[in-house]
Design a protein around this motif. Structure first.
Motif, PDB file in Angstrom:
ATOM      1  N   ASN A  52      10.248  11.352  -4.621  1.00  0.00           N
ATOM      2  CA  ASN A  52       9.834  12.148  -5.787  1.00  0.00           C
ATOM      3  C   ASN A  52       9.651  13.622  -5.411  1.00  0.00           C
ATOM      4  OD1 ASN A  52       9.261  11.952  -8.479  1.00  0.00           O
ATOM      5  ND2 ASN A  52       7.094  11.563  -8.195  1.00  0.00           N
ATOM      6  N   VAL A  87       0.583  15.331  -1.626  1.00  0.00           N
ATOM      7  CA  VAL A  87      -0.514  14.881  -0.766  1.00  0.00           C
ATOM      8  C   VAL A  87      -0.437  13.371  -0.581  1.00  0.00           C
ATOM      9  CG1 VAL A  87      -3.018  14.892  -0.408  1.00  0.00           C
ATOM     10  CG2 VAL A  87      -1.961  16.711  -1.746  1.00  0.00           C
ATOM     11  N   GLU A  88      -0.511  12.941   0.675  1.00  0.00           N
ATOM     12  CA  GLU A  88      -0.452  11.514   1.013  1.00  0.00           C
ATOM     13  C   GLU A  88      -1.638  11.176   1.908  1.00  0.00           C
ATOM     14  OE1 GLU A  88       1.484   8.618   0.392  1.00  0.00           O
ATOM     15  OE2 GLU A  88      -0.034   7.808   1.738  1.00  0.00           O
ATOM     16  N   VAL A  89      -2.331  10.090   1.587  1.00  0.00           N
ATOM     17  CA  VAL A  89      -3.556   9.746   2.320  1.00  0.00           C
ATOM     18  C   VAL A  89      -3.248   9.117   3.681  1.00  0.00           C
ATOM     19  CG1 VAL A  89      -3.873   7.381   1.411  1.00  0.00           C
ATOM     20  CG2 VAL A  89      -5.877   8.768   1.947  1.00  0.00           C
ATOM     21  N   ASP A 112      -6.835  13.232   1.318  1.00  0.00           N
ATOM     22  CA  ASP A 112      -7.201  12.435   0.149  1.00  0.00           C
ATOM     23  C   ASP A 112      -6.805  13.214  -1.104  1.00  0.00           C
ATOM     24  OD1 ASP A 112      -8.327  10.994  -1.895  1.00  0.00           O
ATOM     25  OD2 ASP A 112     -10.146  10.504  -0.770  1.00  0.00           O
ATOM     26  N   GLY A 113      -5.824  12.694  -1.804  1.00  0.00           N
ATOM     27  CA  GLY A 113      -5.296  13.371  -2.990  1.00  0.00           C
ATOM     28  C   GLY A 113      -6.344  13.568  -4.075  1.00  0.00           C
ATOM     29  N   GLU A 125       1.957  16.948  -6.358  1.00  0.00           N
ATOM     30  CA  GLU A 125       2.145  15.494  -6.473  1.00  0.00           C
ATOM     31  C   GLU A 125       1.071  14.802  -5.637  1.00  0.00           C
ATOM     32  OE1 GLU A 125       5.457  11.995  -5.722  1.00  0.00           O
ATOM     33  OE2 GLU A 125       5.120  13.473  -4.179  1.00  0.00           O
ATOM     34  N   THR A 173       0.798  -1.227   0.000  1.00  0.00           N
ATOM     35  CA  THR A 173       0.000   0.000   0.000  1.00  0.00           C
ATOM     36  C   THR A 173       0.835   1.284   0.000  1.00  0.00           C
ATOM     37  OG1 THR A 173      -0.298  -0.341   2.380  1.00  0.00           O
ATOM     38  CG2 THR A 173      -2.103  -0.993   0.957  1.00  0.00           C
ATOM     39  N   SER A 174       2.148   1.142   0.138  1.00  0.00           N
ATOM     40  CA  SER A 174       3.000   2.317  -0.104  1.00  0.00           C
ATOM     41  C   SER A 174       4.366   1.821  -0.554  1.00  0.00           C
ATOM     42  CB  SER A 174       3.136   3.187   1.154  1.00  0.00           C
ATOM     43  OG  SER A 174       3.820   4.386   0.820  1.00  0.00           O
ATOM     44  N   SER A 175       4.987   2.592  -1.438  1.00  0.00           N
ATOM     45  CA  SER A 175       6.262   2.118  -1.988  1.00  0.00           C
ATOM     46  C   SER A 175       7.079   3.279  -2.529  1.00  0.00           C
ATOM     47  CB  SER A 175       6.000   1.135  -3.138  1.00  0.00           C
ATOM     48  OG  SER A 175       5.447   1.838  -4.232  1.00  0.00           O
ATOM     49  N   ARG A 184      -6.199   4.727  -2.843  1.00  0.00           N
ATOM     50  CA  ARG A 184      -6.796   3.879  -1.805  1.00  0.00           C
ATOM     51  C   ARG A 184      -8.275   3.562  -2.054  1.00  0.00           C
ATOM     52  NH1 ARG A 184      -5.689   4.992   4.575  1.00  0.00           N
ATOM     53  NH2 ARG A 184      -3.597   4.219   4.071  1.00  0.00           N
ATOM     54  N   THR A 231       1.181   9.659  -8.535  1.00  0.00           N
ATOM     55  CA  THR A 231       2.033   8.468  -8.421  1.00  0.00           C
ATOM     56  C   THR A 231       1.277   7.307  -7.758  1.00  0.00           C
ATOM     57  OG1 THR A 231       3.043   9.233  -6.357  1.00  0.00           O
ATOM     58  CG2 THR A 231       4.134   9.868  -8.397  1.00  0.00           C
ATOM     59  N   GLY A 288       0.291  11.295  -3.830  1.00  0.00           N
ATOM     60  CA  GLY A 288       0.919  10.040  -3.396  1.00  0.00           C
ATOM     61  C   GLY A 288       2.372  10.278  -2.992  1.00  0.00           C
ATOM     62  N   THR A 289       2.566  10.828  -1.798  1.00  0.00           N
ATOM     63  CA  THR A 289       3.921  11.182  -1.352  1.00  0.00           C
ATOM     64  C   THR A 289       4.797   9.947  -1.175  1.00  0.00           C
ATOM     65  OG1 THR A 289       2.872  12.956  -0.097  1.00  0.00           O
ATOM     66  CG2 THR A 289       5.203  12.524   0.379  1.00  0.00           C
ATOM     67  N   GLY A 290       4.211   8.876  -0.622  1.00  0.00           N
ATOM     68  CA  GLY A 290       4.982   7.644  -0.381  1.00  0.00           C
ATOM     69  C   GLY A 290       6.223   7.933   0.448  1.00  0.00           C
ATOM     70  N   THR A 291       7.381   7.530  -0.060  1.00  0.00           N
ATOM     71  CA  THR A 291       8.631   7.739   0.692  1.00  0.00           C
ATOM     72  C   THR A 291       9.020   9.206   0.747  1.00  0.00           C
ATOM     73  OG1 THR A 291       9.962   7.557  -1.305  1.00  0.00           O
ATOM     74  CG2 THR A 291       9.544   5.514  -0.092  1.00  0.00           C
TER      75      THR A 291
HETATM   76  C1  LIG Z   1       3.601   4.233  -5.352  1.00  0.00           C
HETATM   77  S1  LIG Z   1       3.420   5.125  -3.866  1.00  0.00           S
HETATM   78  C2  LIG Z   1       4.079   6.717  -4.292  1.00  0.00           C
HETATM   79  C3  LIG Z   1       5.557   6.788  -4.482  1.00  0.00           C
HETATM   80  C4  LIG Z   1       6.113   8.134  -4.112  1.00  0.00           C
HETATM   81  N1  LIG Z   1       5.761   9.174  -5.035  1.00  0.00           N
HETATM   82  C5  LIG Z   1       7.591   8.107  -3.841  1.00  0.00           C
HETATM   83  O1  LIG Z   1       8.332   8.943  -4.354  1.00  0.00           O
HETATM   84  O2  LIG Z   1       8.014   7.276  -3.042  1.00  0.00           O
HETATM   85  C6  LIG Z   1       1.693   5.499  -3.839  1.00  0.00           C
HETATM   86  C7  LIG Z   1       1.298   6.324  -2.613  1.00  0.00           C
HETATM   87  O3  LIG Z   1       0.002   6.850  -2.860  1.00  0.00           O
HETATM   88  C8  LIG Z   1      -0.654   6.925  -1.620  1.00  0.00           C
HETATM   89  N2  LIG Z   1      -2.093   7.098  -1.849  1.00  0.00           N
HETATM   90  C9  LIG Z   1      -3.041   6.154  -2.115  1.00  0.00           C
HETATM   91  N3  LIG Z   1      -4.240   6.722  -2.220  1.00  0.00           N
HETATM   92  C10 LIG Z   1      -4.061   8.056  -2.033  1.00  0.00           C
HETATM   93  C11 LIG Z   1      -4.950   9.165  -2.001  1.00  0.00           C
HETATM   94  N4  LIG Z   1      -6.247   9.022  -2.184  1.00  0.00           N
HETATM   95  N5  LIG Z   1      -4.417  10.381  -1.776  1.00  0.00           N
HETATM   96  C12 LIG Z   1      -3.087  10.553  -1.576  1.00  0.00           C
HETATM   97  N6  LIG Z   1      -2.217   9.529  -1.554  1.00  0.00           N
HETATM   98  C13 LIG Z   1      -2.691   8.303  -1.789  1.00  0.00           C
HETATM   99  C14 LIG Z   1      -0.273   5.614  -0.952  1.00  0.00           C
HETATM  100  O4  LIG Z   1      -0.506   5.661   0.436  1.00  0.00           O
HETATM  101  C15 LIG Z   1       1.203   5.508  -1.327  1.00  0.00           C
HETATM  102  O5  LIG Z   1       2.023   6.041  -0.351  1.00  0.00           O
END
Ligand SMILES: C[S@@+](CC[C@H](N)C(=O)[O-])C[C@H]1O[C@@H](n2cnc3c(N)ncnc32)[C@H](O)[C@@H]1O
Length: 405
Positions: A133, A149-151, A176-177, A125, A99-101, A252, A193, A127-130
């Protein structure tokens, strides 16, 4: 604790990855400085799960017990999972759903090139994830121009802390992105992302006319996506081509829970109508990832999920394969299945419920063939100001037909 030797090692691996990305054409020269300054490894946790491209599995690597393996994985061109099951999965074994990467470095580099930034461009952006980016964007454009934005609260907090430690301060927002970030709009670029199935109208509304939205987009037919690059028009619509196939973990709220389809086929085959077909697994695009056939069926047969079960296991020596199709429309349990056996020219089709999913799928395939079997890159998408999605072939004036009855 890291030693001078470790430091030299990781600097070497970082330089090697950057060189690989440059040589493969993924990393453009305008992004090279940011990639050199913002190392991916700095964003990865001690315990992580690099994706094995051969087996599709995520195996744990822990920096505390295997520092060399960890460094190698951190600087490999593979996606690395940092969270399973929305953080509900404890322990080192892989969970059910990643669910995150941190995305694959070559995918990150290509998507950054796709958004064609310019000095002082403002980027949102999703999906901040790590945070890697966002860190790259901040290094190139300056902190004040980057909003991410990261959920997931814990993922957002972790990314914010890592970025801060590296002296980078983009605006990391937990939310919520799909709502974008109206407070700091408008943006010149929206870089998504996570995979989307329904493109939120908020993204075009918060992008300047002429701005770009780049996102992995797909249908519910399968988990594979294609990268779409939309240009926002004065009237708030957004339109553009699919650039290439790829696959991202989904937003999500738009993930598909495959377990829900169990109830479609509680009594198999029940009263299903039976027929035969000469359409093969290969015709359906099942024999490889990212086939245009699967992508196009998804475009032409809305609200249909499908899955392939192959009888390659030891318990099934027949080699029988079943392709299942499930109606996703609320309250409907229509399904279809196509069972084929190696060496047999005809497959058995069963269809149950008001929606004849196999008829829709086979008509979609026929249409696609009639068009000369165009590639994914020949298609595109328009999103209206209200958020309606209109896929097209060779231009917005040629909408893709829907075969849903
Ligand atoms: C593939 S990862 C993103 C990789 C990231 N850009 C990086 O540099 O590591 C996808 C991310 O999107 C987030 N995500 C999922 N649904 C989301 C939403 N509705 N709004 C914001 N982020 C969301 C996930 O929690 C996850 O951390």
């Amino acid at each position: 604790m890291s030693t001078e030797h470790d430091q030299a090692d990781s600097t070497g691996l970082h330089a090697e990855l950057t060189r690989f990305l440059r040589d493969s054409g993924a990393l453009t020269s305008d992004w090279a400085e940011a990639f050199e300054a913002v190392p991916r490894a700095a964003f990865l946790p001690d315990l992580m799960w690099p994706f094995d491209m051969d087996t599709g599995a995520g195996l744990p690597v822990d920096r505390r017990t295997d520092p060399a393996g960890w460094e190698r994985a951190a600087y490999s061109d593979v996606p690395v999972t940092i969270q399973w099951d929305d953080g509900q999965h404890p322990g080192p074994g892989p969970g059910r759903v990643p669910t995150s990467s941190a995305s694959m470095p070559s995918v990150v580099a290509r998507m950054l090139a796709d958004i064609e930034v310019f000095p002082d461009a403002r980027v949102l952006e999703i999906g901040t994830g790590t945070g890697w980016n966002a860190g790259l964007l901040s290094a190139r454009l300056g902190d004040r121009n980057v909003v991410t934005v990261e959920v997931d609260e814990s993922v957002a907090e972790r990314a914010r802390a890592v970025l801060r430690r590296l002296g980078l301060h983009p605006d990391v927002v937990c939310g919520d992105g799909r709502d974008g970030r109206p407070d700091t709009a408008p943006y010149d670029r929206v870089l998504v992302t996570a995979g989307v199935r329904d493109m939120p109208a908020a993204w075009s509304a918060q992008t300047r006319p002429g701005g770009l939205i780049v996102a992995p987009w797909g249908t519910h037919y399968c988990d594979e996506d294609a990268l779409v690059r939309l240009t926002v028009a004065d009237d708030g619509s957004a339109s553009g081509p699919f650039c290439r196939p790829l696959e991202f973990m989904k937003i999500r709220a738009q993930r598909l829970d495959w377990r829900r389809f169990g109830s479609h086929v509680e009594r198999y085959p029940g009263d299903a109508a039976e027929s035969v077909t000469t359409v093969t697994l290969s015709d359906l695009g099942e024999e490889r990832r990212f086939s245009a056939a699967k992508f196009v069926i998804g475009l032409c047969v809305p609200d249909c999920a499908h899955v392939l079960n192959t009888g390659r296991g030891a318990s099934d020596e027949s080699g029988e394969s079943t392709v299942w199709f499930f109606d996703m429309t609320e309250g409907s349990r229509s399904w279809a299945s196509v069972v084929s056996r190696p060496g047999e020219a005809k497959a058995v089709v069963r269809q149950s419920g008001p929606r004849k999913l196999w008829d829709e799928v086979s008509r979609a395939l026929e249409w696609w063939r009639g068009q000369g079997s165009p590639r994914v890159e020949s298609f595109g998408l328009t999103v209206t100001p209200e958020g309606a999605q209109r896929p097209w072939l060779a231009g917005p004036a040629h909408p893709v037909p829907s075969f849903a009855e």
